[in-house]
Structures are given as structure tokens and as C-alpha cells.
Motif scaffolding. Structure first.
Motif, mmCIF file in Angstrom:
data_model
loop_
_atom_site.group_PDB
_atom_site.id
_atom_site.type_symbol
_atom_site.label_atom_id
_atom_site.label_comp_id
_atom_site.label_asym_id
_atom_site.label_seq_id
_atom_site.Cartn_x
_atom_site.Cartn_y
_atom_site.Cartn_z
ATOM 1 N N ALA A 87 0.883 -1.210 0.009
ATOM 2 C CA ALA A 87 -0.039 -0.111 -0.142
ATOM 3 C C ALA A 87 1.017 1.180 0.144
ATOM 4 O O ALA A 87 2.003 1.315 0.493
ATOM 5 N N ARG A 88 0.326 2.291 -0.371
ATOM 6 C CA ARG A 88 1.069 3.632 -0.451
ATOM 7 C C ARG A 88 1.190 3.907 0.931
ATOM 8 O O ARG A 88 0.533 3.755 1.932
ATOM 9 N N VAL A 89 2.551 4.593 1.155
ATOM 10 C CA VAL A 89 2.820 5.207 2.603
ATOM 11 C C VAL A 89 3.362 6.643 2.294
ATOM 12 O O VAL A 89 3.989 7.016 1.154
ATOM 13 N N GLY A 90 3.164 7.521 3.403
ATOM 14 C CA GLY A 90 3.989 8.961 3.578
ATOM 15 C C GLY A 90 4.880 8.806 4.285
ATOM 16 O O GLY A 90 5.212 7.776 5.254
ATOM 17 N N PRO A 91 5.800 9.832 4.416
ATOM 18 C CA PRO A 91 6.881 10.114 4.830
ATOM 19 C C PRO A 91 6.766 10.230 6.508
ATOM 20 O O PRO A 91 7.543 9.871 7.397
ATOM 21 N N ALA A 118 5.624 -0.701 11.506
ATOM 22 C CA ALA A 118 5.610 -1.860 12.474
ATOM 23 C C ALA A 118 6.633 -3.042 12.049
ATOM 24 O O ALA A 118 6.885 -2.985 11.008
ATOM 25 N N GLU A 119 6.977 -3.588 13.144
ATOM 26 C CA GLU A 119 7.760 -4.745 12.979
ATOM 27 C C GLU A 119 7.305 -6.038 11.940
ATOM 28 O O GLU A 119 6.098 -6.004 12.192
ATOM 29 N N GLY A 120 8.022 -6.221 11.171
ATOM 30 C CA GLY A 120 7.703 -7.289 10.339
ATOM 31 C C GLY A 120 7.084 -6.894 8.870
ATOM 32 O O GLY A 120 6.802 -7.739 7.942
ATOM 33 N N GLN A 121 6.595 -5.533 8.842
ATOM 34 C CA GLN A 121 6.016 -4.953 7.794
ATOM 35 C C GLN A 121 7.117 -4.794 6.438
ATOM 36 O O GLN A 121 8.503 -4.842 6.963
ATOM 37 N N VAL A 122 6.833 -4.826 5.308
ATOM 38 C CA VAL A 122 7.719 -4.740 4.277
ATOM 39 C C VAL A 122 7.748 -3.444 3.482
ATOM 40 O O VAL A 122 6.750 -3.235 2.993
#
Length: 358
Positions: free
Chosen positions: A47-51, A56-60
Motif C-alpha cells: 500500500a502507499r505510504v507517506g513520510p 511496524a515490526e515485520g512490515q515490508v
């Protein structure tokens, strides 16, 4: 260069995306991260993400290929000074608590927390001596004034630093200070509610009570014992976190902290051989831990403070006694200095129970 995928480690749990890049890909600028986010090239679990979003731990985290940039005049990285065996021994002698997430120091008076103009000896410069078995050296999460002694918390991981920082920012901590004041506070237990701002003409180095433009500042002062009108042994609790808050409030209410010439002037110094050092000590800190539970730690007094207590006839043990029960009936009128227990007449010495002498 192809896209790269990064699995978020436990030490980066809760960190902002832009902070992650600063920590792991320092060659990528904030503007570049923002551009990737706007164009949808930066992805977190697809998914899109902003600065400003948090990881969270484990996310890619999927990072687009980085174009090589010519560096014209890169500034050389200044190597940290190697500590001497004496400095290492001194730094480690300050540790009063060591656990997975935290180190707690009993900072001596006269040692700054961080460097500054003409300040070359400070806790920040000793952190290499305090790594022990951790992956990196500890991180400062709050400060004490140079002349204030006592509990100073260090985080041993980035995750703990972010957690503790949030606790301090949301006031989810309990900080108790001991002080000796010149003169006796009018009330045994009072809430000081006086806004504080930078004093004009001081270059931001000094604060003062500013009713018109100051930031809200609240402190609780509880008298532990009195030496007539001469001095008092006081427990102080900052309920907000303004610069020099306790010192400003003590001086503004007519009982400056002993040795605090900056705010109390000559009135802050006692005669009779009492040390001219500042008598403000961070006695106790209670704060939550990242994995649950609480850290509750106390720091012993420095020599000059302990000697002044004895010279004035105060007992250190009285400072750790539980406070008396507050009055059940609220005061009839709301006042800035609101009493939580019945106030003694100025000059009377209390017994350990808080009752007046007969």
C-alpha cells in the motif's frame, strides 16, 4: 538498480518512514522520499505510504531504485573522540540501573547532559562507555540541568527511545525532585500554576513567569520539613515540562532553591557554611517499559545536598515517607496556589507526621 524490499526490524518498530530512511539510507534525501510517496512508488505491504507514517515490526517496505548522485564536496564525518580508561570508569560508575531497555544514571551536579557553547564535558560525550552488551550505544531521551543531580534515563535501543520519548511527551511519567529552599513555602502542599516564557534580553538562556504570553506550567510543591523561616526540605513534582520550570516557580513564589543564583539571586544562598551548589536533585522516576511493567528508580543524594540536610536538622528518610492524606473538602475559592493539605504557619517546624508542635 532494481527495487529493494526491507523487512522492518524490531528496533525500528514505531519509527516514522522518513526517520527510517535517515537511519538506514542516509544518502536518500527527505525530498526524494516525499517525491516517491506522492508518485506512489514507495510501498508498505503493497500500500502507499507517506513520510510521516509509522512502521511496524515485520512490515515490508518497498523502496524504488536510487539514482546515483554526484557528490561535489561531501563533508567528512567527524570521528568520535576515544574515551580514556578513566572516563570509561567514571561513566560506568554513574549507572544505578541496567536492563534490556534502559540504563539509569545518577548524574552528578556540574556535569551537563549535552554539549554546547564552552561545554566540553557532558553525558552525551560518555555514551560510548555505556554500550555494554547492546548493539549500539544508548540514547538520551530527556535532560537535566547541568547543576541538577539525580535520575537520568537512557534508552538502550531505538525502539525504547521512541517509547520513552512518547511517555515524556504525554506526561505519562512520574518525576519527583528533592530541593532545599531558602525560606519556607507558605503552604505545606501547593499547586503552582504560573505560565513560563523566555525572558527578553537573555538570548533564550533564562526563563521567567509570563502571564500574558507564557506557556502553561504547573508544579506541585510539598514541604517535607522546615527549619523555621530559614529553609525548607521540599518535594517538587513538575506536572508539565517547561525549561527550568521548578527553579522559576520556586523563585517566583518567594522561596528560591538554595544555590540557584540564576533565578534566586543572593537570596538563594544560605550562611553558616552551607554549600553554594544548587540543591535540586531528581530523586525518583517512574515510567512504563516497552514490553509492559514499570521502571521505578531512585538516586542517592550528592554529598553537598546530604551535608546540608544534616546541617539544617533534616532527615533524608522523611523524604521517602508517604505524603499526608489530602483535605476532603475543596477550598471555597479557586486560587493559583491551591492547598492540598492544611498549611502550617510560617516558621513552625513540623514533626514527621505533619502535625504542628504543641
Amino acid at each position: 538498480m532494481s527495487e529493494r524490499e526491507h523487512v522492518i526490524a524490531a528496533d525500528d518498530d514505531g519509527i516514522r518512514v522518513d526517520r527510517w530512511f535517515k537511519r538506514h539510507m542516509a544518502d536518500v534525501s527527505f525530498n526524494q522520499v516525499s517525491r516517491w510517496a506522492r508518485t506512489g512508488q514507495l510501498r508498505l505491504d503493497g500500500a502507499r505510504v507517506g513520510p510521516g507514517d509509522r512502521l511496524a515490526e515485520g512490515q515490508v517496505l518497498r523502496v524504488p531504485p536510487v539514482e546515483p548522485v554526484a557528490v561535489l564536496a561531501a563533508k567528512p564525518v567527524k570521528a568520535r573522540r576515544e574515551l580514556s580508561p578513566e572516563e570509561i570508569e567514571f561513566a560506568q560508575s554513574l549507572v544505578i540501573h541496567r536492563s534490556q531497555h534502559a540504563l539509569v544514571l545518577n548524574k552528578p551536579p556540574g556535569l551537563a547532559t549535552q554539549g554546547g557553547s564552552k561545554t566540553f564535558e557532558h553525558v552525551d560525550g560518555l555514551l560510548d562507555a555505556l554500550q555494554f552488551d547492546a548493539e549500539s550505544r544508548p540514547k538520551l531521551v530527556h535532560r537535566l540541568d547541568k547543576d541538577t543531580s539525580g535520575v537520568l534515563l537512557l534508552a538502550r535501543t531505538s525502539r525504547a527511545a521512541a517509547f520513552f520519548g512518547k511517555c515524556f511527551a504525554t506526561r505519562d511519567t512520574k518525576k519527583l525532585y528533592w530541593a532545599i529552599t531558602a525560606g519556607g513555602p507558605r503552604l505545606d502542599d501547593a499547586l503552582i500554576d504560573l505560565p513560563i516564557g523566555k525572558q527578553p534580553g537573555s538570548g533564550g538562556e533564562k526563563m521567567h513567569v509570563d502571564e500574558a504570553n507564557g506557556q502553561s506550567a504547573k508544579s506541585r510543591f510539598r514541604v517535607i520539613d522546615r527549619a523555621g523561616d530559614r529553609a525548607a526540605f521540599v518535594e517538587m513534582q513538575p506536572l508539565t515540562g517547561r525549561t527550568h520550570q521548578l527553579r522559576v516557580h520556586a523563585a517566583a513564589t518567594g522561596t528560591p532553591i538554595v544555590g540557584d543564583g540564576k533565578y534566586g539571586g543572593k537570596e538563594s544562598f544560605l550562611t553558616g557554611g552551607v554549600s553554594r551548589k544548587m540543591h535540586l536533585h531528581a530523586r525518583r522516576l517512574v515510567i512504563a517499559l516497552p514490553d509492559g511493567g514499570k521502571l521505578d528508580v531512585k538516586a542517592d543524594l550528592p554529598t553537598h545536598f546530604a551535608e546540608t540536610l544534616a546541617a539544617l536538622g533534616f532527615s533524608e528518610a522523611d523524604g521517602d515517607l508517604p505524603p499526608p492524606e489530602p483535605l476532603k473538602a475543596p477550598p471555597k475559592k479557586s486560587r493559583r496556589l491551591s492547598t492540598a493539605t492544611s498549611g502550617n504557619r510560617r516558621g513552625e517546624r513540623r514533626s514527621r507526621s505533619g502535625s504542628k508542635p504543641k
